[in-house]
Design an enzyme around this catalytic site. Structure first.
Site, PDB file in Angstrom:
ATOM      1  N   ASP A 145       0.781  -1.224   0.016  1.00  0.00           N
ATOM      2  CA  ASP A 145       0.039   0.143  -0.172  1.00  0.00           C
ATOM      3  C   ASP A 145       0.831   1.335  -0.134  1.00  0.00           C
ATOM      4  O   ASP A 145       0.576   2.230   0.489  1.00  0.00           O
ATOM      5  CB  ASP A 145      -1.060   0.090   1.242  1.00  0.00           C
ATOM      6  CG  ASP A 145      -1.943  -1.116   1.266  1.00  0.00           C
ATOM      7  OD1 ASP A 145      -2.153  -1.523   0.195  1.00  0.00           O
ATOM      8  OD2 ASP A 145      -2.020  -1.930   2.404  1.00  0.00           O
ATOM      9  N   LYS A 170       1.745   2.369  -4.834  1.00  0.00           N
ATOM     10  CA  LYS A 170       2.491   1.843  -6.102  1.00  0.00           C
ATOM     11  C   LYS A 170       1.807   1.937  -7.224  1.00  0.00           C
ATOM     12  O   LYS A 170       2.324   2.142  -8.379  1.00  0.00           O
ATOM     13  CB  LYS A 170       2.893   0.233  -6.019  1.00  0.00           C
ATOM     14  CG  LYS A 170       3.969  -0.039  -4.807  1.00  0.00           C
ATOM     15  CD  LYS A 170       4.466  -1.550  -4.646  1.00  0.00           C
ATOM     16  CE  LYS A 170       3.099  -2.274  -4.223  1.00  0.00           C
ATOM     17  NZ  LYS A 170       2.674  -2.133  -3.255  1.00  0.00           N
ATOM     18  N   LYS A 225      -0.078   3.970  -8.357  1.00  0.00           N
ATOM     19  CA  LYS A 225       0.038   5.546  -8.973  1.00  0.00           C
ATOM     20  C   LYS A 225       1.246   5.528  -9.775  1.00  0.00           C
ATOM     21  O   LYS A 225       1.380   6.008 -10.978  1.00  0.00           O
ATOM     22  CB  LYS A 225      -0.520   6.532  -8.074  1.00  0.00           C
ATOM     23  CG  LYS A 225       0.440   7.687  -7.855  1.00  0.00           C
ATOM     24  CD  LYS A 225      -0.173   8.755  -8.637  1.00  0.00           C
ATOM     25  CE  LYS A 225       0.968   9.908  -8.851  1.00  0.00           C
ATOM     26  NZ  LYS A 225       0.662  11.090  -8.065  1.00  0.00           N
ATOM     27  N   GLY A 255      -4.337  -4.809  -4.177  1.00  0.00           N
ATOM     28  CA  GLY A 255      -5.275  -3.722  -4.882  1.00  0.00           C
ATOM     29  C   GLY A 255      -4.727  -2.552  -5.297  1.00  0.00           C
ATOM     30  O   GLY A 255      -3.970  -1.936  -4.250  1.00  0.00           O
ATOM     31  N   HIS A 256      -4.481  -2.192  -6.578  1.00  0.00           N
ATOM     32  CA  HIS A 256      -3.802  -1.033  -7.091  1.00  0.00           C
ATOM     33  C   HIS A 256      -4.870  -0.079  -7.478  1.00  0.00           C
ATOM     34  O   HIS A 256      -5.628  -0.062  -8.388  1.00  0.00           O
ATOM     35  CB  HIS A 256      -2.966  -1.396  -8.098  1.00  0.00           C
ATOM     36  CG  HIS A 256      -1.774  -1.892  -7.784  1.00  0.00           C
ATOM     37  ND1 HIS A 256      -0.744  -2.664  -8.341  1.00  0.00           N
ATOM     38  CD2 HIS A 256      -1.102  -2.270  -6.682  1.00  0.00           C
ATOM     39  CE1 HIS A 256       0.107  -3.318  -7.945  1.00  0.00           C
ATOM     40  NE2 HIS A 256      -0.082  -3.013  -6.756  1.00  0.00           N
ATOM     41  N   GLN A 274       2.072  -5.825  -3.117  1.00  0.00           N
ATOM     42  CA  GLN A 274       2.317  -5.894  -1.680  1.00  0.00           C
ATOM     43  C   GLN A 274       3.914  -5.262  -1.550  1.00  0.00           C
ATOM     44  O   GLN A 274       4.123  -4.242  -2.115  1.00  0.00           O
ATOM     45  CB  GLN A 274       2.471  -7.290  -1.287  1.00  0.00           C
ATOM     46  CG  GLN A 274       1.054  -7.944  -1.136  1.00  0.00           C
ATOM     47  CD  GLN A 274       0.913  -8.867  -2.395  1.00  0.00           C
ATOM     48  OE1 GLN A 274       1.687  -9.253  -3.175  1.00  0.00           O
ATOM     49  NE2 GLN A 274      -0.596  -8.797  -2.515  1.00  0.00           N
TER      50      GLN A 274
HETATM   51  P1  IMP Z   1      -2.593 -12.909   2.252  1.00  0.00           P
HETATM   52  O1  IMP Z   1      -1.820 -12.033   1.168  1.00  0.00           O
HETATM   53  O2  IMP Z   1      -4.038 -12.512   1.949  1.00  0.00           O
HETATM   54  O3  IMP Z   1      -2.331 -14.035   2.495  1.00  0.00           O
HETATM   55  O4  IMP Z   1      -2.477 -11.896   3.574  1.00  0.00           O
HETATM   56  C1  IMP Z   1      -1.336 -12.124   4.245  1.00  0.00           C
HETATM   57  C2  IMP Z   1      -0.738 -10.662   4.596  1.00  0.00           C
HETATM   58  O5  IMP Z   1      -0.262  -9.615   3.572  1.00  0.00           O
HETATM   59  C3  IMP Z   1      -1.915  -9.859   5.386  1.00  0.00           C
HETATM   60  O6  IMP Z   1      -1.468  -9.035   6.658  1.00  0.00           O
HETATM   61  C4  IMP Z   1      -2.413  -9.018   4.388  1.00  0.00           C
HETATM   62  O7  IMP Z   1      -3.070  -7.988   5.039  1.00  0.00           O
HETATM   63  C5  IMP Z   1      -1.402  -8.490   3.772  1.00  0.00           C
HETATM   64  N1  IMP Z   1      -1.321  -8.129   2.387  1.00  0.00           N
HETATM   65  C6  IMP Z   1      -1.750  -8.877   1.229  1.00  0.00           C
HETATM   66  N2  IMP Z   1      -2.015  -8.206   0.124  1.00  0.00           N
HETATM   67  C7  IMP Z   1      -1.614  -6.981   0.415  1.00  0.00           C
HETATM   68  C8  IMP Z   1      -1.637  -5.725  -0.163  1.00  0.00           C
HETATM   69  O8  IMP Z   1      -1.992  -5.751  -1.376  1.00  0.00           O
HETATM   70  N3  IMP Z   1      -1.466  -4.580   0.471  1.00  0.00           N
HETATM   71  C9  IMP Z   1      -1.255  -4.660   1.611  1.00  0.00           C
HETATM   72  N4  IMP Z   1      -1.246  -5.820   2.473  1.00  0.00           N
HETATM   73  C10 IMP Z   1      -1.358  -6.795   1.917  1.00  0.00           C
END
Ligand code: IMP
Length: 422
Positions: free
Chosen positions: A13, A16, A18, A40-41, A223
């Site tokens: 978050d 990225k 943008k 989620g972008h 991520q």
């Molecule tokens: P998972 O990827 O759904 O298994 O989640 C594992 C951890 O990664 C959790 O703490 C989520 O909140 C975090 N996470 C996964 N994808 C994102 C993202 O795109 N942005 C921020 N945190 C993420």
């Protein structure tokens, strides 16, 4: 622009989407290499908001070729919805989107297992997005996963899915969850497979041809560094390599074809889900949430917030080889009188200038702060570096220096034009 990997330098978050959108303009190919629809972008073009989960955000630039690489795990039903949503908004997808035939498929049993494991962990839960990401990568590593090349072969797919559902239903029953109906899952995935078939191809070969022609490629990270399965705050991580090396393994483009690594960080720190966050601070969380900022793009959860942490970003620079730095959300700090920056951790007599691997140690670390005077001027309308308040420039320069990378981009708002290049 040369071949560029873009990574998040914090816990995801970082804004990225943008920065990728802005850099995509100078690339011919935009490639997603890890993660799934847990990402989620968010990209704003004019007043139009686009939230992308699996499709590279380069799709919003006409004529760019977008690749979902082999390192990604794909929920095909949700990918079809995303593509349809883009088409409804008038975005051209056909002929621009290419999906790796070796990307693994996420199934409903992955989502149910993700949910069940979280439930069973209770207070020790990871706070996953419940999109089935961990179990899908688990099956990939255990060599029992199905790939896109299987999804688009109806007979082989039917056989393999029946067997996978039978096995997973036993596990689901043992966990007290409802078993899945094979015909229902099969019908939904067969339809998605038929829809996606024209997009599925040998993306490794496609990208090598691009490399041979010298067409610039942007590898868009999902991520962030500290959610990396190897380098993050394990087990509070996602299940893929979100760091720069993952761009090569997740696409098949070798390391000697990469020219530059961009790191993206927020002017402060946020994290969604559980796990240590040394600079977490209620005051800054209240401020940002009060402004309507820092709610997750995928799950809508309020993000945890804290001061900028340069122990974290320096560690990220080390692991990713960050050459250039983009700092986002600078306008979020516009009203503060004093801004703190973590420059080291103290743990008993010991000082750390990197992120300790032992989470109990990390959780007990006391941040050592430097203080900067706030600029207390709105920055979101500023378009040139020299027009930013002097105190803002001093703060940003310090962040870059402490991180050990060259400051190249400053973002003062979600729109494309709210981007300052140095
Ligand atoms: P998972 O990827 O759904 O298994 O989640 C594992 C951890 O990664 C959790 O703490 C989520 O909140 C975090 N996470 C996964 N994808 C994102 C993202 O795109 N942005 C921020 N945190 C993420």
């Amino acid at each position: 622009m040369a071949n560029t990997i873009l990574v998040g330098a914090q816990w995801g978050d970082e804004g990225k989407g943008k920065i990728i959108d802005v850099l995509a303009e100078r690339s011919d190919y935009v490639v997603r290499t890890a993660g799934g629809n847990n990402a989620g972008h968010t990209v704003f073009i004019g007043d139009q908001k686009f939230v992308l989960h699996l499709v590279p955000s380069g799709i919003l630039w006409p004529g760019k070729k977008c690749v979902i690489g082999n390192g990604v795990v794909i929920d095909p039903v949700s990918l079809v919805e995303e593509i349809e949503g883009l088409k409804r908004l008038g975005v051209a997808v056909d002929g621009q989107l290419f999906i790796s035939e070796t990307a693994h498929v996420v199934f409903p049993y992955h989502r149910l297992l993700d949910e069940q494991r979280e439930l069973r962990k209770g207070r020790g839960r990871l706070g996953t997005t419940k999109r089935g990401i961990g179990p899908a990568y688990g099956d990939k590593a255990a060599r029992v996963g199905l790939r896109m090349v299987d999804l688009i072969q109806p007979e082989r797919f039917a056989r393999a899915l029946r067997q996978r559902i039978r096995e997973n239903n036993e596990v689901l029953r043992a966990l007290g969850a409802r078993p899945l109906s094979y015909p229902r899952v099969h019908a939904a995935y067969r339809a998605a497979g038929d829809y996606l078939r024209p997009y599925v191809t040998a993306t490794v070969v496609l990208l090598h041809e691009a490399v041979r022609r010298g067409a610039p490629i942007l590898f868009e990270g999902a991520q962030g560094t500290f959610l990396d399965i190897d380098h993050g705050t394990y087990p509070y991580v996602t299940s893929s390599n979100t760091t720069a090396g993952g761009a090569c393994t997740g696409s098949g483009v070798p390391p000697n074809q990469i020219d530059c690594v961009y790191g993206v960080m927020k002017a402060y720190t946020t994290r969604v889900g559980e796990g240590p966050l040394p600079t977490e601070n209620a005051e800054i969380a209240d401020l940002l949430h009060g402004m309507g900022r820092e709610f997750g793009a995928t799950t809508g959860r309020p993000r945890r917030c804290g001061w900028a942490d340069t122990v974290v970003t320096r560690h990220a620079a080390m692991v990713n080889g960050i050459d250039r730095l983009a700092i986002t959300n600078v306008d979020g700090l516009d009203t503060l009188e004093t801004i703190k920056v973590c420059i080291g951790y103290r743990h008993g007599d010991r000082r750390y200038d990197y992120v300790p691997a032992d989470l109990e140690v990390l959780a007990a670390c006391q941040p050592v702060y430097a203080e900067f005077p706030g600029w207390r001027t709105p920055t979101s309308g500023i378009r040139e570096w020299r027009k930013l308040p002097a105190r803002c420039r001093a703060y940003l320069k310090a962040l870059a220096e402490l991180t050990g990378a060259r400051l190249s981009i400053v973002s003062v708002g979600p729109a494309r034009e709210q981007t300052i290049f140095l």
